[in-house]
Design a protein around this motif. Sequence first.
Motif: not given
Length: 377
Positions: A14-15, A69-73, A354-360
């Motif tokens: 993706l990058n 990193g997770t936000s960028w993903m 809570g969440l695992a990974g991106p905080q969204y």
Amino acid sequence: MRSLILPLIIHLTLNILVFLKGWDVFKKQKVLRTIWSIIFSFEFVTYIVGFIFFRHLPAKIAHPIYLMGTSWMLFLLYFGSLILIFDFLYLVFKKQLTQPKELLNQPQKLKLTIFLSSIALVVLVLFYGGYKFNYPEVQQVNIEINKPAREMESVRIAMIGDLHLGYLINRDDAQRMVDLIMEQKADLILFVGDILDSRIEPILEHKMDEELRRIYAPLGVYSCTGNHEYRFEAEQKIQWLNDVGITMLRDSAVLIDSSFYVVGREDFVYPNRLPLREILKQQNVDLSKPVIVLNHNPLNLDEEINAEADLALYGHTHHGQAFPGNIATHLVFEIAYGYAKKGNTHIYVTSGLGLAGPQYRIGTVSEIVVLNVKFGY
């Protein structure tokens, strides 16, 4: 490590794709092209450093790296998808579906407009998703169990799933979550696993025990294990949870105030996990009393139903956490989120606090579930 190879390949692919798209779009804007290159270089190096050295980084350093990193993903996923959609629509409009090279002939102004508009849209979506995570909802669910619980007419239960405390969900998050849990003034607090995320180091470094020790309910605080409890240092993490006052029920049962049972099951990843009927038999559970079962993963609801559980509580799914994950979970699980009733068994699958990974939270919610349970006579 093997389980991380596929996400790494997807992330790098993706990058590359998004970077090349921006490189083409900004070919006449040298300043923007330079900024674009710097952003990608920074994110790439940060991601690789975090990926390789995460076990050796202090929690205070690992947290912002993981967050970026997770936000960028997630940004790449949404942004890349939008670009593909717009490119497809452009080819459809030009009637050039068989000639994808036509994309190179797009007017530069159109390319730039679509590109920057897509960035703005994705950033707005992420801001919305961050807000939904940081401001959880409290779901009130009324349940009637047609069994007597001695002299107890009702009980107020706070159900919490999937805190995932660790590198990403830090002590500040834990404080906010514990405050919200205690605001519910529950008679009984029940977790459905994945209280801790992966490594125990950030838990100890941030002294999160000081937050979790504040959790109290008159009838107790209990949890089953989740799959993340078994990721690294499993027994140490489970003992830590017991030490902070959360009684871990591992294929075992407890009789609450001589009135009803809470049964906690080991997660599916535990090699010696017992069938529910066997647990009830070994623990001498009296089925004439109400039985509440905590089972992290809602993979096989029929086991709780066939064992005559009155209330079965699950987590694990996060309801997909962020679109289109919420659609995917409904394809995988019979009940991916919310309340249902099968036979005489009330079921609730929580999307988690809570969440695992991106905080969204995009298309889903972070939540505490307050179960107002009324017993029969």
